[in-house]
Design an enzyme around this catalytic site. Structure first.
Site, PDB file in Angstrom:
ATOM      1  N   GLY A 292       8.333 -18.962 -13.121  1.00 51.56           N
ATOM      2  CA  GLY A 292       7.623 -20.111 -13.692  1.00 51.56           C
ATOM      3  C   GLY A 292       6.347 -19.699 -14.387  1.00 51.56           C
TER       4      GLY A 292
ATOM      5  N   LYS B  10       0.403 -12.291  -5.520  1.00 50.15           N
ATOM      6  CA  LYS B  10      -0.043 -11.480  -6.650  1.00 50.15           C
ATOM      7  C   LYS B  10      -0.815 -10.295  -6.082  1.00 50.15           C
ATOM      8  CE  LYS B  10       1.298 -14.136 -10.091  1.00 50.15           C
ATOM      9  NZ  LYS B  10       2.124 -13.706 -11.228  1.00 50.15           N
TER      10      LYS B  10
ATOM     11  N   LYS C 203       5.431 -15.508  -2.669  1.00 50.76           N
ATOM     12  CA  LYS C 203       5.121 -14.314  -3.457  1.00 50.76           C
ATOM     13  C   LYS C 203       3.615 -14.185  -3.588  1.00 50.76           C
ATOM     14  CE  LYS C 203       5.158 -14.500  -8.551  1.00 50.76           C
ATOM     15  NZ  LYS C 203       6.038 -14.513  -9.735  1.00 50.76           N
TER      16      LYS C 203
ATOM     17  N   LYS D 258      12.798 -16.053 -16.844  1.00 45.81           N
ATOM     18  CA  LYS D 258      11.790 -17.064 -17.129  1.00 45.81           C
ATOM     19  C   LYS D 258      12.140 -17.658 -18.485  1.00 45.81           C
ATOM     20  CE  LYS D 258       7.679 -15.943 -15.388  1.00 45.81           C
ATOM     21  NZ  LYS D 258       6.282 -15.477 -15.257  1.00 45.81           N
TER      22      LYS D 258
ATOM     23  N   GLU E 268       7.654  -7.018  -7.938  1.00 46.68           N
ATOM     24  CA  GLU E 268       7.877  -7.535  -9.288  1.00 46.68           C
ATOM     25  C   GLU E 268       6.905  -6.888 -10.276  1.00 46.68           C
ATOM     26  OE1 GLU E 268       7.752 -11.813  -9.337  1.00 46.68           O
ATOM     27  OE2 GLU E 268       7.676 -11.933 -11.506  1.00 46.68           O
TER      28      GLU E 268
ATOM     29  N   ASP F 151       3.968  -9.440  -6.758  1.00 49.88           N
ATOM     30  CA  ASP F 151       4.051  -9.421  -8.227  1.00 49.88           C
ATOM     31  C   ASP F 151       2.760  -8.814  -8.759  1.00 49.88           C
ATOM     32  OD1 ASP F 151       4.434  -9.875 -10.919  1.00 49.88           O
ATOM     33  OD2 ASP F 151       4.471 -12.073 -10.776  1.00 49.88           O
TER      34      ASP F 151
ATOM     35  N   ASP G 125       9.975  -8.734 -14.766  1.00 52.34           N
ATOM     36  CA  ASP G 125       9.586 -10.013 -15.372  1.00 52.34           C
ATOM     37  C   ASP G 125       9.213  -9.715 -16.830  1.00 52.34           C
ATOM     38  OD1 ASP G 125       8.303 -12.360 -16.175  1.00 52.34           O
ATOM     39  OD2 ASP G 125       6.961 -12.512 -14.468  1.00 52.34           O
TER      40      ASP G 125
ATOM     41  N   SER H  26       4.210 -19.131  -5.428  1.00 50.66           N
ATOM     42  CA  SER H  26       3.502 -17.962  -5.919  1.00 50.66           C
ATOM     43  C   SER H  26       2.025 -18.162  -5.612  1.00 50.66           C
ATOM     44  CB  SER H  26       3.756 -17.870  -7.426  1.00 50.66           C
ATOM     45  OG  SER H  26       2.925 -16.917  -8.037  1.00 50.66           O
TER      46      SER H  26
END
Ligand code: OSB
Ligand code: MG
Length: 376
Positions: A295, A168, A166, A267, A218, A193, A243, A140
């Site tokens: 995570g 952000k 991934k 998660k 996400e 995400d 999420d 991530s």
């Protein structure tokens, strides 16, 4: 046949660890993290460790390190001390009056699973019902100051062998970075995400991501806004992943009923522990919904719990279980969690499967609390 277990002593260690690379999301930037390690001991002296991996600030979820400390020390640990139980899931019955506070519950539930696995001489993954011997990890990446710096980060992770990256995203940092990374890496398993920062007015902007063959988008919208997630999912072909929206298995049922997701990030922290995470896995499997393990930049204790959970058969997408070294120069477990070409071995030893480094924990502890007979 079930043998009763009893927790006779419990300790909380608030541990501060420096991050090797500052991580920025839409809401915060961090140079070090404080997590709370939970240590549970039974009458035979067996010990189970868990990790409360809450952020310091209530930006990802409502909880904070301080609120978790309060809830664990005032409600959860007193509820389980000296009470007999036979399965880790029994603990939820002992603290059933406590609403929410999933992160705090997750650390205690995980420690109970590790203790239970230790007393049965089982690796944690086997205790949970997992059979995979290795799990595929993704990484991530935070919001970087420039696209060039982002491309450098992606190259580092691709060189390290991670098969999924991934990114952000946030308003002003979405289509452009995605296009740049997709152009440089046409075949990379790439997903984004948003940590809930977009609103219903942004649907047109988010639809522009559809042409970049992302594995998923996400959590674009606020946690409780399931209807807008469903609306987006009806108008794009990229799968929507939830999420923050899914704190309980009931939330998952609602999201499924509304068509608000095609992928689930499970998660452990967000759902309140390995017990509910496993239930969510089973439910998703019945619904044909692919899942992966998310995570919270866990230290080694929480990281190994995530690895063990990812050994369950429904975890068919790469999980956020990258090597410790992506975040920490030294980790609280020995050896640290390692990945070879993006693959992490599931430990075969009992319990967590790797030793907990009490010396490093002691050296990095900023607060400590013991509950048990000697304190009464
Ligand atoms: O949304 O997955 C998230 C970290 C903090 C808060 C929220 C998230 C994250 C991550 C961490 O993406 C990924 C990891 O632990 O490897
Ligand atoms: Mg997320």
């Amino acid at each position: 046949m079930s043998t009763d277990l009893k927790i006779v002593a419990a300790r909380l260690h608030r541990v501060r660890m420096p991050l090797v690379h500052e991580f920025q999301t839409s809401s915060h930037r961090k140079a070090y993290l404080d997590h709370i390690l939970v240590e549970l001991e039974d009458a035979s002296g067996a010990v189970g460790w868990g990790e409360i991996a809450s952020s310091s600030d209530p930006y990802y979820a409502p909880e904070t390190v301080e609120s978790c400390w309060h809830i664990a020390s005032t409600y959860l640990l007193p509820a389980v001390l000296d009470r007999p139980w036979s399965r880790p899931g029994d603990l939820a019955g002992l603290w059933s009056k406590v609403r929410g506070n999933q992160f705090a519950k997750a650390g205690v539930d995980t420690a109970a699973w590790v203790l239970w696995a230790e007393t049965r001489q089982l690796p944690l993954a086997t205790a949970l019902g997992g059979s995979r011997t290795e799990v595929v990890a993704g990484v991530s990446l935070g919001i970087e100051p420039t696209i060039d710096e982002l491309l450098t980060q992606v190259q580092q992770q691709v060189d390290a062998g991670y098969p999924r990256v991934k990114l952000k995203i946030a308003p002003g940092w979405d289509v452009e970075p995605v296009r740049a990374v997709r152009t440089a890496y046409p075949e990379l398993d790439l997903h984004v995400d948003a940590n809930g920062i977009y609103g219903a007015d942004d649907i047109q902007q988010l639809r522009k991501l559809d042409e970049h063959r992302l594995t998923m988008i996400e959590q674009p919208f606020a946690p409780r806004d399931l209807l807008t997630h469903a609306e987006l999912q009806r108008t794009i072909s990229t799968p929507v992943c939830l999420d923050e929206s899914v704190e309980t298995v009931d939330d998952l049922e609602t999201a499924l009923a509304l068509g608000a997701l095609q992928v689930l990030n499970i998660k452990v922290s967000r759902m309140g522990g390995l017990t509910p995470a496993r239930e969510a896995h089973d439910r998703a499997r019945d619904a044909g919904l692919p899942v992966w393990c998310g995570g919270m930049h866990e230290f080694g204790v929480g990281r190994l719990a995530n690895v063990a959970l990812s050994a369950l058969p429904g975890f068919t997408l790469p999980s956020d279980v990258s090597a410790s070294e992506k975040y920490y120069a030294r980790d609280v477990v020995v050896p640290a969690v390692t990945a070879v070409r993006g693959v992490v071995q599931v430990p075969e030893a009992t319990g967590l499967g790797q030793a907990v480094d009490r010396e490093l924990i002691a050296a990095n502890t900023v607060a400590e609390l013991s509950l048990g007979p000697e304190q009464e």
